[in-house]
Design a protein around this motif. Structure first.
Motif, PDB file in Angstrom:
ATOM      1  N   VAL A 164      11.784 -12.694 -21.580  1.00  0.00           N
ATOM      2  CA  VAL A 164      10.351 -12.941 -21.726  1.00  0.00           C
ATOM      3  C   VAL A 164      10.128 -14.353 -22.246  1.00  0.00           C
ATOM      4  O   VAL A 164      10.619 -14.716 -23.322  1.00  0.00           O
ATOM      5  N   VAL A 165       9.384 -15.144 -21.478  1.00  0.00           N
ATOM      6  CA  VAL A 165       9.061 -16.521 -21.862  1.00  0.00           C
ATOM      7  C   VAL A 165       7.793 -16.552 -22.688  1.00  0.00           C
ATOM      8  O   VAL A 165       7.714 -17.244 -23.703  1.00  0.00           O
ATOM      9  N   ARG A 166       6.775 -15.795 -22.269  1.00  0.00           N
ATOM     10  CA  ARG A 166       5.528 -15.690 -23.035  1.00  0.00           C
ATOM     11  C   ARG A 166       4.748 -14.478 -22.569  1.00  0.00           C
ATOM     12  O   ARG A 166       4.948 -13.968 -21.463  1.00  0.00           O
ATOM     13  N   ARG A 167       3.860 -14.059 -23.431  1.00  0.00           N
ATOM     14  CA  ARG A 167       3.006 -12.907 -23.164  1.00  0.00           C
ATOM     15  C   ARG A 167       1.558 -13.358 -23.295  1.00  0.00           C
ATOM     16  O   ARG A 167       1.188 -14.006 -24.285  1.00  0.00           O
ATOM     17  N   ILE A 168       0.729 -13.003 -22.315  1.00  0.00           N
ATOM     18  CA  ILE A 168      -0.669 -13.435 -22.284  1.00  0.00           C
ATOM     19  C   ILE A 168      -1.557 -12.210 -22.288  1.00  0.00           C
ATOM     20  O   ILE A 168      -1.473 -11.377 -21.392  1.00  0.00           O
ATOM     21  N   ASP A 169      -2.393 -12.088 -23.303  1.00  0.00           N
ATOM     22  CA  ASP A 169      -3.255 -10.902 -23.424  1.00  0.00           C
ATOM     23  C   ASP A 169      -4.506 -11.265 -24.230  1.00  0.00           C
ATOM     24  O   ASP A 169      -4.666 -10.853 -25.372  1.00  0.00           O
TER      25      ASP A 169
END
Length: 632
Positions: free
Chosen positions: A59-64
């Motif tokens: 996982v590089v980044r999470r967008i929420d």
């Protein structure tokens, strides 16, 4: 007229809690091929956008940015330095832009939006918008109630283009003209225009007569490129801006894509079939810098091929699995040498695969602990000169020496196919848990063997395709301990028609369930919301050829129907209005055939919102007339 296989495979009654299957939706790949982004949903039933390394799934980044929103339309900027996506919250949809961990709204739509795509220079984003929508987009959705003067106003899906600025979010304004419904689009490489599939008038009804057109990116002016003789999906413009490719064929539903790959000059002309005679169905299309890439279905195998004019498709990979991604079945990098897709089959839960196009490898393991709920195998048989394929699902507890009942489940369409999708224990395995085998045939008229096979049931609904199914049952009975005296039949949409029609042709089935079926093609023609779909199959309208429509209408043959039938349909079904089910219910009652009809309030085509109740009633119906299996 389709029913996604997931309708029954995701149905539930009441089962013990267990770990939820982790879902990957809207998969897209960065132009470089280094990253894969997906809308992922796990335990809490809330989705988030997750960006991963395409090499190892890290996982590089999470967008929420919105805990109450649903996300869709993931797409990378052409330079790979940003992601655009849509966040829908009630009746408002926002176009969002993410750069690293920074997320901001770019535009607001007072209504519905879909399919955002960056312009080639990355400075604008186009999308399809429906302002003041009275229903969700698509003919399978619950329709707006037909009250007042009908036919004078329609929802219109139109093109909008938004400049990416730094200020407050803009209000999206339609670019394409009123009165024209835009189904799909692609930018031209210079960003001056967009190639679209479009039709005048009602969007639900007129996709089958859609044309290939060009929309000026500044003025919205529309010019014609071609008026194909087939239905068309997925217009894609070549990197040099000279050619448009699309998938064209005999398709019975928008979004249920299958056909050959055609090309036509962007300046206009006569389309040319580049894959004529190929024994496979092309289901998705991308034009990369390395050439055309297509997803395909060939019998039980899904995969990808590279295409070049005048040459046979070059295989890249093929597996007996189901594939899915955001913009088709497979996501590609800019060069067309790297790909990503969600891969699953009946016994293996979804996982993200990525890597070189000839060597996709699993990069996520969220579902590795999921256990199979059924046994599955591909079955092939021959009938009347055709080679036909289907899937046989068996209970995990099936005993090789114990004869068991079987339910035949016919897919919708007819232009579609039953393909592998993971069956969750308890949720999707209701029939198998009750001891039933399940048979999913892909008879003539289905995808998977080329256009000639798909077109083989034109003006022959319920003829050769039903004989293929019956021959398939014979083939299954040679390899599995099926009790021929306990066969059931179910299906929705076209599968519902087959369930009604088969009752007049054979007594082989001892119980039938017909969902959103067609019992009277004559009355159906004038009362459904999509009747242009029938012309390619029947050749003429009902008003020009009543006999052709009467010949395949079950109500004209009801005196030969004897099998007990449960019928269900949605109150607001556009594709197959509930009157078709009422007609068949009344006809069966007149012949003293055991029957039951449920009309689900506010439901659309094949009532997916009421799937648990439908499954509960199906199980009770089959249990009453087929009995329990010794495997249970």
């Amino acid at each position: 007229m389709r029913l996604p296989l997931a309708f029954l495979l995701a149905s539930a009654i009441a089962f013990p809690a267990q770990a939820a299957v982790h879902r990957y939706l809207g998969v897209t790949m960065a132009p470089s091929g280094n990253e894969v982004a997906a809308i992922e949903m796990g335990e809490n039933n809330h989705s988030a956008i997750v960006v991963r390394s395409a090499r190892d799934g890290r996982v590089v980044r999470r967008i929420d940015p919105c805990v109450t929103c649903s996300y869709s339309g993931l797409t990378y900027a052409p330079q790979g330095d940003g992601l655009a996506f849509l966040a829908r919250d009630g009746g408002v949809t926002k176009l969002m832009l993410a750069h690293g961990d920074a997320v901001r709204p770019v535009a607001t739509v007072e209504g519905l939006a879909s399919t955002p795509r960056f312009s080639p220079d990355g400075k604008r984003v186009a999308m399809l918008i429906t302002l003041g929508a009275t229903k969700d987009v698509g003919a399978t959705q619950a329709g707006a109630r037909q009250v007042g003067e009908i036919g004078v106003a329609n929802d219109e899906q139109r093109l909008a283009i938004v400049a990416i600025g730094e200020g407050a979010p803009a209000k999206a304004v339609p670019l394409s003209p009123r009165g024209r419904y835009i189904y799909e689009y692609d930018w031209t490489p210079d960003g001056s225009s967009l190639v679209v599939t479009s039709a005048l008038g009602n969007g639900d009804a007129n996709w089958w007569v859609a044309t290939l057109d060009r929309v000026d990116a500044k003025t919205g002016a529309v010019t014609s490129i071609a008026k194909p003789t087939t239905q068309l999906n997925m217009p894609r413009v070549s990197p040099d801006g000279k050619t448009v490719a699309y998938i064209g064929g005999l398709m019975s539903d928008f979004g249920s894509i299958g056909g050959d790959v055609w090309t036509v000059p962007l300046s206009g002309g006569t389309p040319v079939n580049q894959t004529k005679g190929q024994p496979m169905t092309f289901t998705a299309l991308t034009w990369t810098k390395g050439g055309l890439r297509a997803a395909m279905l060939r019998n039980e195998q899904m995969g990808a091929v590279a295409l070049a004019p005048g040459q046979a498709p070059r295989p890249l990979f093929a597996r007996p699995v189901g594939l899915s991604a955001g913009d088709g079945k497979i996501a590609w990098n800019a060069k067309g040498d790297m790909a990503a897709s969600v891969v699953e089959d009946f016994t293996h839960a979804p996982a993200l695969y990525a890597g070189p196009a000839t060597d996709l490898r699993q990069i996520t393991h969220d579902n590795d602990a999921q256990q199979p709920a059924v046994q599955a195998r591909s079955v092939t048989w021959t009938n009347e000169g055709f080679t036909v394929q289907g899937w046989l699902l068996a209970p995990l507890t099936a005993k090789p020496d114990a004869r068991a009942p079987m339910i035949v489940q016919v897919h919708g369409g007819p232009s579609a196919a039953s393909t592998p999708r993971f069956i969750e224990k308890g949720l999707g395995s209701t029939f198998e848990d009750a001891g039933y085998y399940r048979f999913l045939p892909n008879p003539r008229g289905s995808y998977g063997q080329g256009e000639a096979f798909t077109a083989a049931n034109k003006r022959d609904f319920g003829g050769g395709d039903l004989r293929d199914i019956l021959a398939g049952i014979d083939a299954v009975e040679k390899i599995a301990p099926i009790d021929d005296a306990r066969l059931g039949l179910t299906g929705c949409s076209y599968g519902g028609f087959m369930a009604m029609w088969a009752n007049t042709r054979t007594n082989r089935f001892k119980a039938i369930v017909a969902g959103a079926g067609l019992s009277d093609w004559v009355s159906y023609y004038g009362t459904n919301g999509i009747n242009t779909w029938m012309i390619p199959f029947f050749g003429k309208s009902v008003y020009d050829d009543y006999q052709a429509y009467e010949d395949v209408s079950a109500v004209y043959h009801v005196k030969t129907a004897h099998t007990p039938t449960f019928i269900y349909v949605g109150e607001r079904d556009i594709e197959v209005p509930p009157t078709q089910s009422v007609e068949w219910w009344s006809a069966l009652k007149s012949q003293n055939v055991q029957t039951s009809l449920v009309i689900y309030p506010d439901a659309g085509h094949c009532v997916p919102t009421q799937a648990p109740d439908v499954m509960k009633r199906q199980l009770a119906w089959f249990g009453k007339y087929l009995g329990q299996s010794p495997a249970n």
